[in-house]
Motif scaffolding. Sequence first.
Motif: not given
Length: 109
Positions: A106-109, A89-90, A95-96
């Motif tokens: 891969a990142g999602a966010g 969690i950045g 959320i990565f």
Amino acid sequence: MLNERNKVERLKEMYPKGTHIRLTAMSGELDMPSGLTGTVDFVDDIGQLQMTWDNGRTLALVPGEDSFSAISQPKPVQTRTEKPDAPLIGSNGNIFFTHIKSGRHAGAG
């Protein structure tokens, strides 16, 4: 020769680096008292335990000539060959997901 090599390998397994030793008697060394403790640095190729003693000396033990006992051994280091995928969690809340197997992120966010 092979028998001697097997003996050295057994000693390396019995007394890995970090093993704590209590001295009972060391041949020819009057200033190494019974009860002195030390730590195995390594077992050399002729089967001597290279030691760092608590009195600051670095003298080798010779199994079969010197008398000693192991009082503790280092805990084995557990290594994982694969880590499970875990989200990171950045600071901005994104959320990565880390994909260890492929090495890609891969990142999602």
